[in-house]
Design a protein around this motif. Structure first.
Motif, PDB file in Angstrom:
ATOM      1  N   LEU A 317     -19.412  62.610  -9.479  1.00 34.18           N
ATOM      2  CA  LEU A 317     -20.464  62.844  -8.717  1.00 34.18           C
ATOM      3  C   LEU A 317     -20.255  64.803  -8.396  1.00 34.18           C
ATOM      4  N   LEU A 367     -28.394  70.866   1.725  1.00 31.64           N
ATOM      5  CA  LEU A 367     -28.136  69.883   2.305  1.00 31.64           C
ATOM      6  C   LEU A 367     -29.480  69.364   3.049  1.00 31.64           C
ATOM      7  N   GLY A 368     -30.203  70.035   3.063  1.00 29.09           N
ATOM      8  CA  GLY A 368     -31.513  69.103   4.097  1.00 29.09           C
ATOM      9  C   GLY A 368     -31.354  68.855   4.633  1.00 29.09           C
ATOM     10  N   ARG A 397     -31.767  68.635  -5.019  1.00 25.56           N
ATOM     11  CA  ARG A 397     -31.033  67.973  -3.660  1.00 25.56           C
ATOM     12  C   ARG A 397     -31.631  65.937  -4.043  1.00 25.56           C
ATOM     13  N   VAL A 398     -32.991  65.425  -4.160  1.00 25.36           N
ATOM     14  CA  VAL A 398     -33.262  64.516  -4.128  1.00 25.36           C
ATOM     15  C   VAL A 398     -33.142  64.523  -5.686  1.00 25.36           C
ATOM     16  N   TYR A 400     -29.884  65.049  -7.103  1.00 26.40           N
ATOM     17  CA  TYR A 400     -28.469  64.897  -6.747  1.00 26.40           C
ATOM     18  C   TYR A 400     -28.036  63.558  -5.951  1.00 26.40           C
ATOM     19  N   GLN A 401     -28.712  63.146  -5.013  1.00 23.06           N
ATOM     20  CA  GLN A 401     -29.039  62.153  -3.979  1.00 23.06           C
ATOM     21  C   GLN A 401     -28.863  60.744  -4.973  1.00 23.06           C
ATOM     22  N   LYS A 403     -28.253  60.342  -8.377  1.00 21.78           N
ATOM     23  CA  LYS A 403     -26.981  60.558  -8.604  1.00 21.78           C
ATOM     24  C   LYS A 403     -26.368  59.847  -8.360  1.00 21.78           C
ATOM     25  N   LEU A 404     -26.028  60.467  -6.780  1.00 20.60           N
ATOM     26  CA  LEU A 404     -25.012  60.072  -6.531  1.00 20.60           C
ATOM     27  C   LEU A 404     -25.286  58.297  -6.118  1.00 20.60           C
ATOM     28  N   TYR A 405     -26.623  57.378  -5.866  1.00 16.09           N
ATOM     29  CA  TYR A 405     -26.832  56.303  -5.804  1.00 16.09           C
ATOM     30  C   TYR A 405     -26.460  55.283  -6.649  1.00 16.09           C
TER      31      TYR A 405
END
Length: 594
Positions: A317, A367-368, A397-398, A400-401, A403-405
């Motif tokens: 991450l 962070l949203g 942010r999208v 990174y999310q 990538k997180l998923y």
């Protein structure tokens, strides 16, 4: 006598087979030639006849008729089969033309000669003084287990007919009956999941407890012992032979059997009758020395490699983007703070600028979280610039999310070789007990020990080591199941070859045909498949599958629930927004929205 022999041939041979071999063993050739002519003319064109001599016959028939005048003449039989035909099941019909002084001694003499030829289906016709022709066969054991074979009266021919009709009797082949609980010495090599022994295998008292023996080979052998009523006498487990001559090293070249060499030595020394332990009929160096049963299970011989850990999922991450992206993100946040500071200086109210609160709002926006109304700029230009920045923050942010998923969805392991060519091109070193023809000799490291020890060396090797070894796929699955938390071993998807499991018997053993028939019947009944599935069901789980480095497509149907929840939330948010617009004009809504 000749009428009885002709009746046997017509009822039990010509009705099912189209060829017959005949051999004459007597001194009175004229008399026997007349008898043979009578039999041939009686059979007519229904069977083809092959006359044998005292020489090697490459293609004898399955049924052979011997016309002999004494047990001594049959004992002096110089006829022998070719080596390639010893695993065929032959049927002897022996017509004893001269009355013997001692019937029991003559029968035992003839049957002993048949047993030396490894022929169990032997029927002797002899005539009594009263003209009654008796048909004798023999079984392997006696009820007291003191004799290797037992003569048995099968039928009587008198007054031109048999006492027992052809529909009620089966002469060729006669199945092996009960062995009366007689012991059979069994050589075995521990090889889970094929041969498993729970306990101390060196203790003779525990070896007599057959409930401790399990595995695919062990269960099938116990099933055969139950069918044929013989007792399994387990010899001490075969131990590893460190020094072997070149002619006996072929088995070790497969990299699987570490202790079966002594099992073959026990078979060749006639100390045992059966050998089990993941044995294969592809051991070409032993096919000329031993017999094998039909195959009852197959497994794949595969290369084993280790899966490396590059980094954990959480550490991924902190590295979703390159350094320039992180710098751009930091500069954009700094510019957003400066933009709000500049806007606060241009306002007429000259409000005091709070840098900490502004930085917090910028951070939470990334962070949203939404911006407060008081934090929005008043000038149109600043609002436009802030909107562009918010759009940039949304995109980042999208990303990174996503990538997180992706981190929680895919394991981050390096790709393992999928083909044998990848091992050769990847400079892998091969751990094996002996050299193999499917891997270069200069990249083979000789290891004179079991596959479990090679697995331990493979897992204990330093990071980045390119080592490989071979084993059966079932052995690897069993090892991974026992070492679920620590094992990092997987296999190359391309198989070396399929490995057919068999039981080994003494050369030309008469048990071969009996075992083959029952194993085929057990396979047809589904019992063999059940046994295989039972021992494979709990052993197939491996911590790393062969698809760890491949991306599996995600089906859209998986997100139906998520889309439904989001749709309900959007509808609820739209309803609240409409009520907020109506609140200045509706009095009872003002208490909730003003």
């Amino acid at each position: 006598m000749m009428r009885a022999a002709l009746s046997v041939l017509q009822r039990h041979v010509s009705a099912r087979y189209n060829a017959l071999a005949i051999m004459d063993l007597s001194l009175s050739e004229r008399h026997h030639r007349q008898a043979i002519s009578y039999l041939v003319s009686g059979l007519g064109a229904r069977v083809a006849v092959q006359l044998l001599r005292d020489a090697v016959i490459e293609e004898p028939r399955d049924h052979i008729l011997f016309v002999v005048d004494s047990a001594r003449a049959f004992r002096a039989l110089r006829f022998h089969f070719a080596t390639s035909l010893f695993d065929r099941e032959f049927n002897f019909l022996i017509v004893l033309t001269r009355r013997a002084g001692s019937r029991e001694a003559a029968l035992r003499d003839i049957f002993a000669t048949c047993l030396s030829f490894h022929v169990l289906n032997a029927v002797v016709l002899l005539e009594q003084l009263d003209g009654v022709v008796l048909l004798y066969g023999y079984r392997l054991c006696a009820p007291d287990c003191r004799h290797a074979f037992t003569p048995e009266l099968l039928n009587r021919y008198e007054d031109g007919a048999f006492v027992v009709g052809a529909s009620q009797q089966r002469l060729f082949p006669r199945p092996v009956g009960s062995l009366y609980g007689c012991p059979l010495n069994v050589s075995w090599a521990p090889m889970p999941p094929f041969v498993i022994f729970e306990g101390n295998a060196s203790d003779p008292a525990q070896r007599r407890q057959l409930s401790r023996l399990s595995g695919v080979d062990g269960v099938l052998l116990k099933k055969l012992a139950e069918i044929y009523a013989f007792r399994i006498n387990l010899l001490p487990p075969c131990e590893h032979t460190r020094y072997m001559d070149d002619s006996r090293r072929a088995l070790q070249a497969f990299g699987i059997l570490t202790s079966a060499e002594d099992c073959f030595a026990q078979l060749s020394a006639t100390n045992s009758s059966v050998a089990i332990g993941a044995l294969s009929a592809s051991h070409f160096s032993h096919r000329a020395l031993f017999s094998t049963t039909s195959s009852y299970h197959q497994s794949a011989l595969v290369f084993v490699v280790r899966v490396e850990h590059i980094m954990g999922s959480v550490s991924q991450l902190v590295q979703p983007f390159c350094g320039s992206v992180w710098c751009a993100l930091a500069l954009s946040c700094l510019l957003a703070v400066l933009l709000q500071w500049q806007d606060s200086r241009r306002t007429l109210r000259r409000r005091r600028f709070d840098a900490a609160a502004c930085a917090l709002r910028v951070h939470t926006s990334v962070l949203g979280n939404p911006l407060e109304a008081a934090g929005l700029p008043h000038s149109l230009l600043c609002r436009c610039l802030l909107g562009v920045w918010l759009l940039l923050a949304l995109v980042l942010r999208v990303a990174y999310q996503g990538k997180l998923y992706d981190v929680f969805r895919l394991p981050y392991y390096p790709a393992v070789p999928e083909r044998i060519a990848d091992l050769l091109s990847g400079d892998y070193m091969y751990l094996a007990p002996d050299y193999a023809d499917y891997f270069p000799v200069n990249r083979t490291l000789l290891r004179d020990h079991s596959f479990l020890t090679r697995f331990a060396e493979l897992e204990a090797a330093p990071a980045g080591s390119r080592l490989t070894t071979v084993t059966l796929l079932d052995n690897l699955a069993h090892y991974n199941q026992l070492n679920w938390q620590s094992s990092r071993l997987t296999h190359v998807k391309e198989h070396i070859y399929m490995y057919q499991l068999v039981m080994y018997l003494r050369r030309h053993s008469v048990l071969k045909f009996a075992f083959d028939r029952k194993l085929k019947q057990l396979q047809a009944a589904g019992i063999v498949s059940y046994v295989n599935r039972y021992f494979e069901q709990r052993l197939v789980h491996a911590p790393y599958t062969q698809f760890t480095h491949e991306v599996v497509p995600i089906r859209l149907e998986l997100f139906c629930g998520l889309y439904s929840v989001c749709f309900v939330m959007l509808l609820f948010a739209g309803l609240v927004f409409l009520l907020e617009l109506l609140s200045p004009h509706v009095r009872w809504l003002q208490r909730y929205f003003l």
